[in-house]
Scaffold this motif. Structure first.
Motif, PDB file in Angstrom:
ATOM      1  N   GLU A   1       0.907  -1.249   0.050  1.00 57.04           N
ATOM      2  CA  GLU A   1       0.119   0.106   0.040  1.00 57.04           C
ATOM      3  C   GLU A   1       0.893   1.290   0.047  1.00 57.04           C
ATOM      4  O   GLU A   1       0.425   2.200  -0.539  1.00 57.04           O
ATOM      5  CB  GLU A   1      -1.056   0.070   1.018  1.00 57.04           C
ATOM      6  CG  GLU A   1      -2.037  -1.230   1.077  1.00 57.04           C
ATOM      7  CD  GLU A   1      -2.970  -1.212  -0.076  1.00 57.04           C
ATOM      8  OE1 GLU A   1      -3.259  -0.174  -0.676  1.00 57.04           O
ATOM      9  OE2 GLU A   1      -3.364  -2.347  -0.558  1.00 57.04           O
TER      10      GLU A   1
ATOM     11  N   ARG B   1     -12.454   4.169  -2.703  1.00 54.56           N
ATOM     12  CA  ARG B   1     -11.150   4.092  -2.622  1.00 54.56           C
ATOM     13  C   ARG B   1     -10.747   4.697  -1.275  1.00 54.56           C
ATOM     14  O   ARG B   1     -11.436   5.186  -0.506  1.00 54.56           O
ATOM     15  CB  ARG B   1     -10.384   4.445  -3.642  1.00 54.56           C
ATOM     16  CG  ARG B   1     -10.723   3.720  -4.833  1.00 54.56           C
ATOM     17  CD  ARG B   1      -9.601   3.540  -5.893  1.00 54.56           C
ATOM     18  NE  ARG B   1      -8.513   3.008  -5.326  1.00 54.56           N
ATOM     19  CZ  ARG B   1      -7.297   2.779  -6.055  1.00 54.56           C
ATOM     20  NH1 ARG B   1      -6.895   3.180  -7.619  1.00 54.56           N
ATOM     21  NH2 ARG B   1      -6.454   2.134  -5.667  1.00 54.56           N
TER      22      ARG B   1
ATOM     23  N   LEU C   1      -5.137   0.917   5.968  1.00 55.55           N
ATOM     24  CA  LEU C   1      -4.588  -0.446   6.000  1.00 55.55           C
ATOM     25  C   LEU C   1      -3.126  -0.423   6.666  1.00 55.55           C
ATOM     26  O   LEU C   1      -2.787  -1.093   7.661  1.00 55.55           O
ATOM     27  CB  LEU C   1      -4.473  -1.235   4.752  1.00 55.55           C
ATOM     28  CG  LEU C   1      -5.741  -1.765   4.450  1.00 55.55           C
ATOM     29  CD1 LEU C   1      -5.604  -2.364   2.930  1.00 55.55           C
ATOM     30  CD2 LEU C   1      -6.667  -2.622   5.362  1.00 55.55           C
TER      31      LEU C   1
ATOM     32  N   TYR D   1      -3.630 -12.333  -4.586  1.00 53.07           N
ATOM     33  CA  TYR D   1      -3.110 -10.972  -4.274  1.00 53.07           C
ATOM     34  C   TYR D   1      -4.346  -9.701  -4.473  1.00 53.07           C
ATOM     35  O   TYR D   1      -5.039  -9.765  -5.413  1.00 53.07           O
ATOM     36  CB  TYR D   1      -1.977 -10.331  -5.276  1.00 53.07           C
ATOM     37  CG  TYR D   1      -1.609  -9.057  -5.209  1.00 53.07           C
ATOM     38  CD1 TYR D   1      -1.107  -8.444  -4.002  1.00 53.07           C
ATOM     39  CD2 TYR D   1      -1.905  -8.106  -6.419  1.00 53.07           C
ATOM     40  CE1 TYR D   1      -0.699  -7.060  -4.284  1.00 53.07           C
ATOM     41  CE2 TYR D   1      -1.619  -6.954  -6.357  1.00 53.07           C
ATOM     42  CZ  TYR D   1      -0.834  -6.370  -5.388  1.00 53.07           C
ATOM     43  OH  TYR D   1      -0.710  -5.182  -5.272  1.00 53.07           O
TER      44      TYR D   1
ATOM     45  N   ASN E   1      -5.354  -6.090  -3.052  1.00 56.62           N
ATOM     46  CA  ASN E   1      -4.773  -4.606  -2.537  1.00 56.62           C
ATOM     47  C   ASN E   1      -6.081  -3.952  -2.388  1.00 56.62           C
ATOM     48  O   ASN E   1      -7.313  -4.317  -2.628  1.00 56.62           O
ATOM     49  CB  ASN E   1      -3.746  -4.132  -3.678  1.00 56.62           C
ATOM     50  CG  ASN E   1      -4.292  -3.740  -4.982  1.00 56.62           C
ATOM     51  OD1 ASN E   1      -5.320  -3.456  -5.028  1.00 56.62           O
ATOM     52  ND2 ASN E   1      -3.252  -3.666  -5.736  1.00 56.62           N
ATOM     53  N   SER E   2      -5.667  -2.697  -1.884  1.00 58.11           N
ATOM     54  CA  SER E   2      -6.803  -1.693  -1.411  1.00 58.11           C
ATOM     55  C   SER E   2      -7.649  -1.176  -2.710  1.00 58.11           C
ATOM     56  O   SER E   2      -8.933  -1.289  -2.390  1.00 58.11           O
ATOM     57  CB  SER E   2      -6.286  -0.481  -0.926  1.00 58.11           C
ATOM     58  OG  SER E   2      -5.331   0.249  -1.732  1.00 58.11           O
ATOM     59  N   GLY E   3      -7.149  -1.234  -3.818  1.00 59.11           N
ATOM     60  CA  GLY E   3      -8.097  -1.014  -4.880  1.00 59.11           C
ATOM     61  C   GLY E   3      -8.872  -2.268  -5.383  1.00 59.11           C
ATOM     62  O   GLY E   3     -10.155  -2.056  -5.820  1.00 59.11           O
TER      63      GLY E   3
END
Lengths: 154, 114
Positions: free
Chosen positions: A51, A111, A117, B56, B58-60
């Motif tokens: 991130e 988003r 996180l 995998y 992720n935040s997206g």
């Protein structure tokens, strides 16, 4: 600049392109395994590094192909510190913690979860470390009891 | 770079299983949107999201899942999840997804309880 004889530091230079965050994740995981981190802490580290790198690529370097993301990882016997440096000018608005109910009602953008996180997964974090040539985020994560075995063997 | 996601739809009665292969990132949005609007989804009231344990995410990708949850909430559909690693179960809980989608240990368990 790091000391060439320092065996507790690893440095990576990544292109500003989505996808290369996976290289940083894999490298941080290998480093954490090498020093004896617990598997669950390695997963936390991977996500936090991912991130931080995505933020550096998308928001710091704004996708500029001639900019790099520099990742420096150091281990001090207890924790790994990861410094993720981009060529931007820092994070102006650190988003509040997400509210999923608002997101489901489209009252909040879906988003903006990356920094949340990071904050949740690491032991320490520092945003907006500014210098003449860019902006750095520092995240620190401790490895758990297995680290003691590494310390005893070195 | 990375493995692009693909989503297969397996329909049983009013339940649709989304078999999610590969990475779940912001680039997955068209795949989820296409799957959700697929003709096989007509009359579906329950959706089971089946992930690869090695996926995998992720935040997206989580943002894409939240968009999907928003659609399902608007259409009064129930969503369940299976196949996640322990790490991503923790992440989904942190973000609040588990307040709107129950995580099950297996497809069989989810299908039995949905």
């Amino acid at each position: 600049m790091f000391n060439y004889t320092d065996i507790s530091t690893v440095e990576l230079s990544l292109p500003t392109q989505i996808g290369f965050e996976r290289v940083a994740m894999a490298c941080s995981a290998a480093f954490a395994r090498y020093v004896g981190f617990l598997p669950e802490r390695i997963e936390d580290l991977k996500t936090a590094v991912c991130e931080a790198c995505l933020n550096a690529i998308e928001h710091g370097n704004k996708g500029k192909p001639d900019a790099r993301v520099i990742i420096t990882m150091t281990y001090d016997g207890e924790a790994i510190n990861v410094y993720v440096k981009d060529q931007g000018d820092g994070i102006k608005d650190i988003p509040d913690d997400p509210d999923i109910e608002k997101k489901l009602l489209h009252l909040e953008a879906p988003r903006g979860l990356g920094m949340f996180l990071i904050r949740q997964l690491v032991d320490e974090f520092e945003f907006n470390i500014l210098s003449d040539d860019g902006h750095t985020v520092r995240i620190q994560i401790k490895g758990g009891p297995e680290v003691e075995s590494y310390q005893a063997s070195t | 770079m990375g493995e692009q996601s693909s989503i297969g739809i397996d329909r049983t009665g009013d339940i649709a299983v989304f078999d999610i292969k590969g990475d779940v990132t912001s680039a997955s949005e068209p795949h989820f949107s296409e799957a959700y609007k697929h003709p096989d989804m007509d009359g579906v009231s329950k959706i089971l999201l089946k992930f690869d344990e090695e996926a995998y995410i992720n935040s997206g990708g989580i943002a894409v899942l939240i968009q999907l949850l928003a659609e399902t909430k608007r259409n009064n559909q129930t969503v369940a999840i299976t196949g996640l690693s322990e790490h991503f179960k923790k992440i989904f809980n942190m973000v609040g997804i588990t307040r709107f989608a129950t995580i099950y240990g297996s497809v069989e368990e989810a299908m039995g309880k949905l």
